[in-house]
Design a protein around this motif. Structure first.
Motif, PDB file in Angstrom:
ATOM      1  N   TYR A 165       0.835  -1.200   0.000  1.00 53.53           N
ATOM      2  CA  TYR A 165       0.000   0.000   0.000  1.00 53.53           C
ATOM      3  C   TYR A 165       0.871   1.253   0.000  1.00 53.53           C
ATOM      4  O   TYR A 165       0.538   2.267   0.617  1.00 53.53           O
ATOM      5  N   GLY A 166       2.005   1.165  -0.695  1.00 53.27           N
ATOM      6  CA  GLY A 166       2.886   2.325  -0.822  1.00 53.27           C
ATOM      7  C   GLY A 166       3.433   2.803   0.505  1.00 53.27           C
ATOM      8  O   GLY A 166       3.729   3.986   0.661  1.00 53.27           O
ATOM      9  N   PHE A 167       3.573   1.906   1.472  1.00 53.09           N
ATOM     10  CA  PHE A 167       4.102   2.220   2.805  1.00 53.09           C
ATOM     11  C   PHE A 167       3.252   3.240   3.557  1.00 53.09           C
ATOM     12  O   PHE A 167       3.681   3.778   4.578  1.00 53.09           O
ATOM     13  N   VAL A 168       2.057   3.510   3.066  1.00 57.90           N
ATOM     14  CA  VAL A 168       1.159   4.424   3.788  1.00 57.90           C
ATOM     15  C   VAL A 168       0.833   3.875   5.178  1.00 57.90           C
ATOM     16  O   VAL A 168       0.804   4.634   6.149  1.00 57.90           O
ATOM     17  N   PRO A 169       0.621   2.532   5.345  1.00 56.37           N
ATOM     18  CA  PRO A 169       0.338   2.010   6.688  1.00 56.37           C
ATOM     19  C   PRO A 169       1.447   2.295   7.699  1.00 56.37           C
ATOM     20  O   PRO A 169       1.201   2.309   8.902  1.00 56.37           O
ATOM     21  N   LEU A 170       2.677   2.524   7.229  1.00 52.12           N
ATOM     22  CA  LEU A 170       3.792   2.830   8.130  1.00 52.12           C
ATOM     23  C   LEU A 170       3.788   4.315   8.506  1.00 52.12           C
ATOM     24  O   LEU A 170       4.059   4.688   9.654  1.00 52.12           O
ATOM     25  N   VAL A 171       3.469   5.161   7.537  1.00 51.52           N
ATOM     26  CA  VAL A 171       3.500   6.614   7.756  1.00 51.52           C
ATOM     27  C   VAL A 171       2.261   7.078   8.520  1.00 51.52           C
ATOM     28  O   VAL A 171       2.337   7.961   9.379  1.00 51.52           O
ATOM     29  N   LEU A 172       1.127   6.441   8.228  1.00 56.84           N
ATOM     30  CA  LEU A 172      -0.159   6.891   8.776  1.00 56.84           C
ATOM     31  C   LEU A 172      -0.206   6.976  10.305  1.00 56.84           C
ATOM     32  O   LEU A 172      -0.642   8.001  10.847  1.00 56.84           O
ATOM     33  N   PRO A 173       0.252   5.937  11.047  1.00 60.21           N
ATOM     34  CA  PRO A 173       0.181   6.057  12.511  1.00 60.21           C
ATOM     35  C   PRO A 173       1.068   7.170  13.055  1.00 60.21           C
ATOM     36  O   PRO A 173       0.744   7.781  14.075  1.00 60.21           O
ATOM     37  N   VAL A 174       2.191   7.441  12.388  1.00 58.72           N
ATOM     38  CA  VAL A 174       3.075   8.521  12.839  1.00 58.72           C
ATOM     39  C   VAL A 174       2.363   9.866  12.669  1.00 58.72           C
ATOM     40  O   VAL A 174       2.337  10.703  13.580  1.00 58.72           O
ATOM     41  N   VAL A 175       1.753  10.048  11.496  1.00 61.86           N
ATOM     42  CA  VAL A 175       0.984  11.271  11.251  1.00 61.86           C
ATOM     43  C   VAL A 175      -0.188  11.351  12.236  1.00 61.86           C
ATOM     44  O   VAL A 175      -0.478  12.409  12.797  1.00 61.86           O
ATOM     45  N   GLY A 176      -0.831  10.200  12.472  1.00 63.27           N
ATOM     46  CA  GLY A 176      -1.960  10.154  13.392  1.00 63.27           C
ATOM     47  C   GLY A 176      -1.565  10.579  14.801  1.00 63.27           C
ATOM     48  O   GLY A 176      -2.260  11.373  15.437  1.00 63.27           O
ATOM     49  N   LEU A 177      -0.425  10.065  15.292  1.00 57.13           N
ATOM     50  CA  LEU A 177       0.027  10.418  16.644  1.00 57.13           C
ATOM     51  C   LEU A 177       0.397  11.895  16.721  1.00 57.13           C
ATOM     52  O   LEU A 177       0.099  12.567  17.707  1.00 57.13           O
ATOM     53  N   TRP A 178       1.038  12.393  15.651  1.00 55.71           N
ATOM     54  CA  TRP A 178       1.373  13.829  15.615  1.00 55.71           C
ATOM     55  C   TRP A 178       0.095  14.665  15.727  1.00 55.71           C
ATOM     56  O   TRP A 178       0.025  15.629  16.488  1.00 55.71           O
ATOM     57  N   TRP A 179      -0.924  14.276  14.974  1.00 56.13           N
ATOM     58  CA  TRP A 179      -2.186  15.020  14.971  1.00 56.13           C
ATOM     59  C   TRP A 179      -2.890  14.923  16.329  1.00 56.13           C
ATOM     60  O   TRP A 179      -3.414  15.914  16.841  1.00 56.13           O
ATOM     61  N   LEU A 180      -2.870  13.718  16.909  1.00 52.43           N
ATOM     62  CA  LEU A 180      -3.501  13.538  18.221  1.00 52.43           C
ATOM     63  C   LEU A 180      -2.772  14.361  19.285  1.00 52.43           C
ATOM     64  O   LEU A 180      -3.385  14.883  20.218  1.00 52.43           O
ATOM     65  N   TRP A 181      -1.465  14.503  19.140  1.00 53.56           N
ATOM     66  CA  TRP A 181      -0.687  15.320  20.079  1.00 53.56           C
ATOM     67  C   TRP A 181      -1.078  16.804  19.934  1.00 53.56           C
ATOM     68  O   TRP A 181      -1.302  17.499  20.913  1.00 53.56           O
ATOM     69  N   ARG A 182      -1.206  17.234  18.682  1.00 49.28           N
ATOM     70  CA  ARG A 182      -1.570  18.634  18.431  1.00 49.28           C
ATOM     71  C   ARG A 182      -2.981  18.960  18.917  1.00 49.28           C
ATOM     72  O   ARG A 182      -3.266  20.100  19.259  1.00 49.28           O
ATOM     73  N   THR A 183      -3.864  17.944  18.905  1.00 51.25           N
ATOM     74  CA  THR A 183      -5.258  18.203  19.268  1.00 51.25           C
ATOM     75  C   THR A 183      -5.570  17.699  20.672  1.00 51.25           C
ATOM     76  O   THR A 183      -6.732  17.548  21.034  1.00 51.25           O
ATOM     77  N   ARG A 184      -4.520  17.435  21.468  1.00 51.73           N
ATOM     78  CA  ARG A 184      -4.756  16.853  22.790  1.00 51.73           C
ATOM     79  C   ARG A 184      -5.632  17.807  23.633  1.00 51.73           C
ATOM     80  O   ARG A 184      -5.455  19.038  23.573  1.00 51.73           O
TER      81      ARG A 184
END
Lengths: 113, 140
Positions: free
Chosen positions: B118-137
């Motif tokens: 899947y173009g390594f999106v499954p590897l990048v997605l959780p990192v982006v997700g955690l960054w976003w969750l941190w920003r919106t904590r």
């Protein structure tokens, strides 16, 4: 050809979103054109199947991708317009990219499996 | 067509601003992983039960993450964080295992080879997700 239309739409919407534009009517026009083409693809594929067209790959996967290509944009548009912003356009651009991949995969499943 | 919190630099809900895009990407993975798991399990579960069960598990994680991110309440923020952490651990562990011992997973899953299918999106997605969750904590 359809995947090229999806990529062009993704580029246009992505650039508009990156410029910070909120969704305008012509953006939705671009989405509508792509969606119309996808519906044509769906109808053509079903007609070919009914007429006895043979899929080399998995029929189930083919049909799932086919339905996915038609549903993706309306769902994304509804979700994105729930809070119209530049990100609505970026979301639609991402959706068009995914659809482009699905269209390529549909062609692969049909011809080579 | 007003400014969103994300545009003004202080997003509060995970579903706002850039979160709209993130939810779409998670939604794509939730749908495609579910469909894939369903096809695999219905067609030939016995061929690779471990790999197919993992497909179903991954699909569940993506569904939970998508719904939790889309809801955007403080409670769903916590749920989304847990789901995205599980996703990160999953893609790293399964990615590593598939490289070390390919026989363990005779059939591909979303997380095989760190998501290379899947173009390594499954590897990048959780990192982006955690960054976003941190920003919106939640601040309170």
């Amino acid at each position: 050809m359809l995947q090229v239309a999806c990529l062009v739409a993704a580029l246009v919407l992505g650039v508009e979103g990156a410029r910070g534009r909120a969704p305008l009517w012509w953006h939705l026009g671009v989405v509508a054109v792509v969606e119309a083409l996808l519906v044509v693809q769906l109808v053509v594929a079903i007609v070919l199947l009914v007429q006895g067209g043979q899929i080399v790959g998995s029929t189930g996967t083919f049909l799932a991708y086919l339905v996915g290509t038609v549903l993706a944009l309306p769902v994304t548009a509804l979700w994105g317009l729930g809070e119209p912003s530049r990100w609505t356009l970026v979301a639609l651009a991402v959706c068009c990219l995914v659809i482009a991949v699905l269209v390529v995969r549909l062609d692969q499943i049909w011809t080579t499996g | 067509m007003s400014e969103t919190p994300a545009d003004s630099g202080s997003p509060r809900r995970t579903s706002a601003g850039f979160g709209r895009v993130l939810v779409v990407v998670y939604g794509v993975f939730a749908v495609s992983a579910s469909a894939r798991a369903l096809v695999q399990i219905l067609r030939d579960f016995d061929e690779a039960p471990f790999a197919y069960a993992l497909s179903a598990f991954a699909a569940g994680v993506y569904i939970v993450a998508t719904v939790a991110l889309a809801r955007g309440t403080p409670r769903s923020h916590r749920v989304a964080t847990i789901a995205v952490l599980i996703e990160l651990v999953g893609v790293l562990v399964v990615g590593a295992l598939t490289l070390v011992d390919p026989d363990l997973f005779p059939r591909d899953t979303v997380w095989t080879g760190f998501g290379r299918g899947y173009g390594f999106v499954p590897l990048v997605l959780p990192v982006v997700g955690l960054w976003w969750l941190w920003r919106t904590r939640p601040t309170t």
